[in-house]
Design a protein around this motif. Structure first.
Motif, PDB file in Angstrom:
ATOM      1  N   LEU A 167       0.882  -1.231   0.027  1.00 31.12           N
ATOM      2  CA  LEU A 167      -0.034  -0.134  -0.040  1.00 31.12           C
ATOM      3  C   LEU A 167       0.887   1.220   0.210  1.00 31.12           C
ATOM      4  N   GLU A 168       0.369   2.386  -0.508  1.00 26.11           N
ATOM      5  CA  GLU A 168       0.979   3.660  -0.186  1.00 26.11           C
ATOM      6  C   GLU A 168      -0.198   4.524   0.449  1.00 26.11           C
ATOM      7  N   VAL A 169       0.006   5.081   1.524  1.00 22.22           N
ATOM      8  CA  VAL A 169      -0.737   5.631   2.582  1.00 22.22           C
ATOM      9  C   VAL A 169      -0.435   7.233   3.070  1.00 22.22           C
ATOM     10  N   VAL A 170      -1.342   7.974   2.735  1.00 21.95           N
ATOM     11  CA  VAL A 170      -1.015   9.394   3.415  1.00 21.95           C
ATOM     12  C   VAL A 170      -1.621   9.407   4.742  1.00 21.95           C
ATOM     13  N   LEU A 171      -0.792   9.687   5.727  1.00 27.13           N
ATOM     14  CA  LEU A 171      -1.025   9.916   7.146  1.00 27.13           C
ATOM     15  C   LEU A 171      -1.826  11.278   7.496  1.00 27.13           C
ATOM     16  N   ALA A 172      -2.333  11.333   8.732  1.00 25.66           N
ATOM     17  CA  ALA A 172      -3.113  12.640   9.039  1.00 25.66           C
ATOM     18  C   ALA A 172      -2.304  13.773   8.800  1.00 25.66           C
ATOM     19  N   ASP A 173      -0.870  13.609   9.079  1.00 20.17           N
ATOM     20  CA  ASP A 173      -0.112  14.926   9.177  1.00 20.17           C
ATOM     21  C   ASP A 173       0.531  15.051   7.699  1.00 20.17           C
ATOM     22  N   LEU A 456      -1.902   7.613  15.363  1.00 21.65           N
ATOM     23  CA  LEU A 456      -1.745   7.974  13.923  1.00 21.65           C
ATOM     24  C   LEU A 456      -2.455   9.048  13.502  1.00 21.65           C
ATOM     25  N   ASP A 457      -3.653   9.409  14.224  1.00 22.97           N
ATOM     26  CA  ASP A 457      -4.467  10.749  13.923  1.00 22.97           C
ATOM     27  C   ASP A 457      -4.690  11.528  15.278  1.00 22.97           C
ATOM     28  N   PRO A 458      -3.762  11.765  16.057  1.00 20.83           N
ATOM     29  CA  PRO A 458      -4.110  12.353  17.486  1.00 20.83           C
ATOM     30  C   PRO A 458      -5.009  13.365  17.570  1.00 20.83           C
TER      31      PRO A 458
END
Length: 474
Positions: A167-173, A456-458
């Motif tokens: 996978l390629e994933v963009v994180l919350a930041d 991952l998404d504080p």
């Protein structure tokens, strides 16, 4: 134009930042018409870098983000709430087939690629991608991954989790995790890929995937088989598996009430049996070649089933046209349900061996509370997934049925819990079942999920109110 919208337009261009009510309309209502929300804007990035930029901007402004693919969620998972604060992140412009490796049997795609396009690209390369869904002409790979989609071929090929290598994933930041590996073996740490699959966009935004391909099956054998009940269907499943092994691709179950509903509402559905049976299964075998031999295997399995008293009647497709007609019956279930009226729907899973008992016990339990209620039961018997839907009694006031629907759902889900099953097999939790999560998950399991979400998404910006609302309240 406020600062957030101006920044987004500066990155994506004003044409890809939709703020008018008319432009947003297709994005703020789910395809079933059950959920309607509001959005500050709908943004349409054209690349992973664009997605990363959007996430950085939204993180700075503390703006909630609702990732959306084809907007085909069955549980309201891609629809924003009514606050009007969310940014809908539509991934449909990320629609490229990046690479096909016919030797390694992989295809690398953007998350916004429609499932049917992946199937076609695989076929053009002489390969086969097995995920098949009713919405395959509009659902996207990113959405399939976010919900860990299953479909009719799970029995042989598995869910999206089993069909995905990287996978390629963009994180919350806004950081990008590049996990686009085509490795089939990698024991160098935690399986981050599996964490994001099935997370419904609450942990990160999937922007790309490496998917498994398979040899294209050229031979198929299909049968439409009458059985007396779910118990007989399960016994026949064991017989077919013994006779046919991993050639068994699909084993779909439908009750007689379900068949009657299809025949009532779907004009081109034709039952290939003399009469509507108490229940039926649609069986499909597939292999690379030798269709006559495949049909012989299926005939032998059905003959054994007849001898054992499991099969009441059967029709074996003699060509592709007949097989397609068999599948039209199964594919007509959802359409027939919609035409009949509002139903209390349940997408449940349990150990395969528990399915027959569950159907019998659940049917009796809901009828005690709601005499005349009509269970419409169908699903993927071979992998333990049933769609257990309840229609009101004939002539019952819809409002009266809606009033008791929550109690009927509690009964159904309690029976699932007693069998250590799941209240969401393939449709996801979304908004539909989010309030039930504390009732159906162990406290420790919820605590671990909460901790992962916070890590991952504080700020709780990714798809708030979906899957587990407590995880967004930090």
């Amino acid at each position: 134009m406020d600062d957030l919208i101006a920044e987004l337009a500066g990155v994506l261009g004003e044409a890809n930042v939709l703020v008018s009510e008319q432009d947003q309309a297709p994005f703020i209502t789910d395809w079933l018409g059950k959920y309607r929300g509001a959005a500050r804007a709908v943004v349409r990035p054209g690349s992973t870098a664009d997605v990363a930029a959007v996430m950085r901007i939204c993180a700075r402004h503390k703006a909630p983000v609702v990732p959306q693919g084809g907007n085909t969620s069955m549980s309201g998972g891609a629809t924003p709430d009514a606050s009007g604060q969310a940014i809908i992140l539509s991934l449909t412009r990320l629609n490229s087939i990046r690479n096909i490796d016919a030797v390694g049997n992989t295809i690398t795609v953007d998350a916004g690629v429609v499932l049917a396009k992946v199937q076609q690209a695989a076929g053009a390369a002489g390969r086969f991608f097995p995920l098949s869904l009713g919405a395959e002409g509009s659902c996207t790979i990113g959405g399939n991954l976010a919900a860990n989609a299953g479909g009719v071929a799970v029995l042989r090929y598995g869910t999206m989790r089993e069909l995905t290598l990287g996978l390629e994933v963009v994180l919350a930041d806004g950081r990008v995790w590049d996990g686009l590996t085509a490795l089939r073996k990698d024991n160098t740490g935690y399986a981050l890929r599996d964490l994001f699959i099935g997370s419904e966009g609450t942990l990160g935004v999937i922007t790309g995937a490496v998917l498994k391909l398979f040899a294209r099956p050229h031979a198929r054998a299909s049968a439409f088989v009458a059985v007396r009940d779910a118990a007989a269907a399960l016994a026949l499943l064991a017989t077919v598996r013994d006779r046919c092994g991993d050639r068994l691709t699909a084993f779909e179950f439908m009750t007689g009430e379900c068949l009657a509903l299809i025949l009532r509402h779907i004009g081109d559905a034709r039952l290939p049996l003399a009469a509507t049976p108490p229940a039926a299964v649609l069986i499909e075998l597939s292999d690379q070649d030798d269709e006559p031999e495949l049909r012989e295997r299926l005939e032998a399995a059905l003959a054994e089933g007849i001898e054992a008293g499991l099969v009441l009647d059967a029709a074996i497709a003699q060509d592709g046209t007949q097989a397609k007609a068999f599948w039209r019956i199964r594919e007509g279930v959802s359409e027939a349900l919609v035409r009949e009226g509002k139903a209390a729907k349940h997408d449940v899973s349990m150990p395969v061996s528990a399915m027959a008992e569950f159907v019998a016990v659940a049917d009796a339990a809901v009828r005690r509370v709601a005499p005349g209620v009509r269970p419409i039961v169908f699903g993927h018997l071979g992998d333990g997934n049933l769609h257990y839907n309840l229609l009101p009694a004939e002539g019952q006031d819809p409002a009266a049925f809606a009033a008791i629907a929550p109690e009927l759902t509690r009964i159904v889900h309690d029976e699932i819990g007693r069998r250590r099953g799941s209240i969401s097999a393939e449709h996801g939790i979304g908004q539909l079942r989010v309030d039930e999560m504390p009732l159906r998950k162990a406290p420790l399991e919820l605590e671990l999920m909460h901790q992962l979400k916070h890590l991952l998404d504080p700020a709780g910006l990714l798809n708030p109110g979906k899957l587990m609302p407590a995880a967004t309240k930090n």
